[in-house]
Enzyme design. Structure first.
Site, PDB file in Angstrom:
ATOM      1  N   LYS A  65       0.821  -1.224   0.000  1.00  0.00           N
ATOM      2  CA  LYS A  65       0.000   0.000   0.000  1.00  0.00           C
ATOM      3  C   LYS A  65       0.850   1.268   0.000  1.00  0.00           C
ATOM      4  CE  LYS A  65      -4.153  -1.943   2.032  1.00  0.00           C
ATOM      5  NZ  LYS A  65      -5.268  -1.794   2.962  1.00  0.00           N
ATOM      6  N   TYR A 211     -11.320  -9.374  10.386  1.00  0.00           N
ATOM      7  CA  TYR A 211     -12.650  -9.974  10.203  1.00  0.00           C
ATOM      8  C   TYR A 211     -12.582 -11.486  10.050  1.00  0.00           C
ATOM      9  CZ  TYR A 211     -11.307  -9.453   5.285  1.00  0.00           C
ATOM     10  OH  TYR A 211     -10.623  -9.495   4.087  1.00  0.00           O
TER      11      TYR A 211
END
Ligand code: ATR
Length: 263
Positions: A65, A211
């Site tokens: 990123k 998650y």
């Protein structure tokens, strides 16, 4: 046919192809979304594929990123401030880098009707996702953001960009309304942050960026002391939706089928 990919290393675990290909199909778009495991040395050529219109959009995940930034022509304000890019596309012959993790986090918090305005937030972790979360918390007008990271120097680096954040030592728990786990501790079921929540009191929000697993020990501990919890699944879905919208100029629906796909 349009072509989209998610890049990362590792990449096998990525759920992005599942969700994007579902939206591609349900919106009758002539496109395919793949995943590609890359080395850092391959980023430059990858961006050339965007410039030559062989690839229409890229999602970027760990660990690229930040390292993708030198190869891009222009960053959005969000990507620039966080130095984190998760969405790449071509516009007016320029390769643009944007960060939809910020919008993803904001929408996830709005979805549970939590009002961050004037709240005290304790952010655990100063890794790749932390600048996006701080940017979003500032957008939502948090009163105070306190960072706690095992490696102090990384928290201090964040403070150079986000000057108003406060820093506490790893292991100390100041008073807060909302606590966020933005560390990678929790990805393994047995992972434990080793923090003492006994003096925290109820009525706080525990948010985990993780998650999978859907309930980390961090969230389990929160439930035991009657605090609200939320995992990172909605953030993941909303960041995907925001990328899709940029590339295809339409907002895909988040329906039950999307939730089932990611279960
Ligand atoms: P990076 O640090 O390369 O950006 P990341 O996955 O984005 O990687 O971030 C990992 C985060 O989890 C960091 O905040 C890291 O803390 P350090 O900066 O001290 O490395 C945190 N983390 C990972 N393992 C940890 C552990 N065992 N205890 C505490 N924090 C941990």
């Amino acid at each position: 046919m349009k072509k989209f990919i998610v890049i990362g290393n590792p990449i096998e675990h990525s759920l992005s192809p599942k969700i994007h290909n579902y939206w591609i199909k349900t919106n009758n778009i002539d496109a395919i979304y793949d995943k590609r495991k890359l080395e850092i040395s391959e980023l430059e050529n990858l961006i050339k594929e965007v410039r030559q219109k062989q690839i229409d959009g890229i999602n970027v995940t760990v660990p690229f990123k930040n390292s993708i930034i030198p190869f891009l022509d222009k960053l959005s304000n969000e990507a620039d401030k966080t130095q984190s890019v998760n969405t790449v596309y071509l516009k007016d012959e320029m390769v643009i880098g944007h960060n939809t993790d910020i919008e993803g986090f904001e929408l996830a918090i709005k979805h549970i009707n939590y009002d961050v305005n004037r709240k005290k937030v304790l952010l655990l972790g100063a890794g790749g996702v932390s600048p996006s979360i701080i940017f979003a918390l500032n957008n939502m007008n948090a009163r105070k953001i306190i960072i706690s990271n095992r490696t102090l120097s990384k928290a201090e680096n964040l403070k150079k960009t986000f000057r108003k954040v406060e820093i506490v030592k790893w292991g100390s728990i100041p008073d807060f309304d909302m606590i966020i786990n933005a560390t990678s501790l929790g990805l393994q079921n047995e992972d434990n942050l080793g923090l003492d929540y006994s003096k925290i009191g109820s009525n706080k929000l525990f948010y985990d960026v993780i998650y999978n697993p859907s309930e980390t020990n961090f969230l389990k501990s929160a439930k035991k002391i009657s605090c609200k919890t939320e995992n990172g699944l909605k953030m993941f879905i909303y960041q995907a939706q925001a990328s899709f919208k940029i590339w295809n100029s339409l907002e895909p629906k988040i329906d039950n089928k999307v939730m089932e796909l990611l279960d």
